[in-house]
Structure formats: C-alpha cells, structure tokens
Design a protein around this motif. Structure first.
Motif, PDB file in Angstrom:
ATOM      1  N   SER A  23       0.826  -1.210   0.000  1.00 19.88           N
ATOM      2  CA  SER A  23       0.000   0.000   0.000  1.00 19.88           C
ATOM      3  C   SER A  23       0.858   1.256   0.000  1.00 19.88           C
ATOM      4  O   SER A  23       0.616   2.199  -0.771  1.00 19.88           O
ATOM      5  N   SER A 139      -5.214  -2.653   0.824  1.00 14.02           N
ATOM      6  CA  SER A 139      -4.210  -2.895  -0.221  1.00 14.02           C
ATOM      7  C   SER A 139      -4.870  -3.155  -1.569  1.00 14.02           C
ATOM      8  O   SER A 139      -4.427  -2.636  -2.602  1.00 14.02           O
ATOM      9  N   ILE A 142      -6.373   0.134  -2.921  1.00 13.35           N
ATOM     10  CA  ILE A 142      -5.335   1.031  -3.442  1.00 13.35           C
ATOM     11  C   ILE A 142      -4.814   0.508  -4.775  1.00 13.35           C
ATOM     12  O   ILE A 142      -4.606   1.280  -5.722  1.00 13.35           O
ATOM     13  N   PHE A 184      -5.233   3.699   4.833  1.00  6.13           N
ATOM     14  CA  PHE A 184      -3.927   3.062   5.041  1.00  6.13           C
ATOM     15  C   PHE A 184      -3.279   3.519   6.348  1.00  6.13           C
ATOM     16  O   PHE A 184      -2.741   2.709   7.109  1.00  6.13           O
TER      17      PHE A 184
END
Length: 268
Positions: A23, A139, A142, A184
């Motif tokens: 990420s 993750s 993203i 994140f």
C-alpha cells in the motif's frame, strides 16, 4: 529466521507488513512527487485521536477510527483547495487539533487502558485477524485505484494544470487518493505507530528516484525496497526485542545512505 515462522504472531506480522508495504509503495510516488508527503504525517496524528475515541466508544477501535480519519482527510483536502489556506497549513491545523483532542480524551476518558507509548510506536506483533483482513482490503482498494486511474494520477502528479486541461476529474481523484491514504494510515498507526507510519510512505519514492527517472520504475523499485525492508525489520526486531517500526525506519535510512553513496561513486 525460518524457525520464527512456526509462530502465528510472526506470520501475522509478516502478512500485515507485506500488505502495508504494498500500500505504501503504491501511494508513495503520488504523494511524495506531488509534494503531499506531509499529509501522511498529519493523518497519523489524526489517527491517534481516532483510535483513542474508538477505544473509548467501541470494542473495535477501527470501526470508529477509520471514518473519523477519512472525514479529517476530506477536511484537509477541502481546506487546502481554498484560497485562504495552503496544504501544509491545513494539514498542520487539523493534525494538531486532533492530536490535542486525543490527549485530552486519554486524560479525562474513563476506561482507557492502552498505553500511549504503544499507540505512538505501535506493535505489529499484536495484530489481530481483523487487522489482517482490513489491511488486505485497503491494499486491494489502493491497487485497484492505481491501476484504474494510472494515467490520470500520473498527469496529476507531474502537471496538474495539463491534467485539468485534459478534463481529468482532478478534484474527485484527489479526494479518492486522500481517503485511501487515510484508510492506510489508520491501519499503519495500529501496527507501526503514530510517529513512524509516514516514513513508510516517504522513503520508497525517495530511494527509488535516486536510481531511475521512469515513473513506472520508481513504483517498482519502491515496491521491492518496501517489501525487503519491512520483512527484514520484522525478523531483526523480534530477536532484539526492539520496536518494529523504529527498526524499519532505521533500515530505510541506511538503505537511502547506501543508495546515495553508490550513486555518487558511480558518477565519478
């Protein structure tokens, strides 16, 4: 090193470390090269307040902290878009107020049984299954976001005016990037710590940009260096009984010094 893999908490730490590294390396070029790296540090301070509030109001702090930090990221983006305040000022304003609120809640809130030190430096070895699931989700989100809007994000990073001229929805993508960064950061603060999580965003692009001027290679080298450093940090920190986040930052710093040194030597 292999023997450590028999412990579930090591495997869990590696899993979350790898997802965080992925990420961070994907976010890094769009934030660092666009001079927005400080938003990660600002949102880390906001996450501190969000997690404190979450601990006081819920059995699962992330359910409160995630929307809290996302709202703060939208507020920062909005304030930075006005003519009366620049980006750094907006980040500093929201971050300092949030951190102050977090400290007040710790002092006055009843039932707060988590040490401030653990929130500042984090502890990836206490990661839960919920942390693993959420880190995977962020993750994937993203990765999908970057792959879907790669060209638009690239233009926004290097030439915002041309991106606007090309009728790219820069405001919408900017808010989307801010929200994903907030997502994140909340997970990272839980495991790496408030004071150190921004380093995971800053270092990958700085290190990789020393070797390449290609944007794609910057992302690739940043990803590789992030994965290597995070995994090394976990395996080094546990036997030495030192914080993982601090170990990762020190390793990143040593790698940056090495890369800059090699670059100067090869130029002679």
């Amino acid at each position: 090193m292999i023997d450590l893999l028999q412990y579930d908490f090591i495997v869990n730490a590696l899993f979350i470390g790898i997802t965080l590294a992925l990420s961070a390396s994907l976010l890094s070029p769009y934030l660092v090269l666009n001079q927005q790296a400080m938003i990660a540090d600002g949102l880390a301070h906001v996450s501190f307040a969000g997690l404190v509030l979450g601990v006081l109001l819920s059995n699962e702090a992330l359910y409160i902290a995630i929307p809290f930090v996302m709202i703060a990221s939208v507020l920062i983006k909005y304030l930075a878009s006005t003519d009366k305040m620049n980006g750094d000022a907006a980040i500093g304003l929201v971050a300092s107020v949030s951190f102050a609120i977090g400290l007040i809640l710790i002092k006055k809130g009843s039932g707060f049984n988590i040490s401030v030190e653990s929130m500042l430096v984090g502890n990836i070895f206490t990661a839960t299954k919920a942390d693993m699931i959420i880190s995977t989700i962020v993750s994937v989100l993203i990765l999908i976001f970057v792959l879907s809007f790669y060209r638009s994000l690239f233009l926004m990073t290097y030439d915002l005016n041309y991106a606007k001229f090309s009728k790219i929805k820069t405001n919408l993508l900017g808010y989307g990037l801010s929200l994903l960064t907030a997502f994140f950061i909340v997970i990272g603060v839980r495991t790496i710590g408030t004071l150190l999580i921004s380093a995971l965003v800053v270092f990958p692009s700085i290190i990789s940009s020393q070797w390449t001027k290609s944007f794609k290679m910057t992302i690739l080298f940043g990803l590789i260096s992030s994965l290597v450093i995070v995994v090394m940090g976990i395996f080094i920190a546990h036997p030495l009984e030192i914080p993982v986040g601090s170990t990762i930052v020190v390793l990143y710093t040593l790698l940056l010094i090495l890369v800059i040194g090699l670059k100067k030597v090869l130029r002679r």
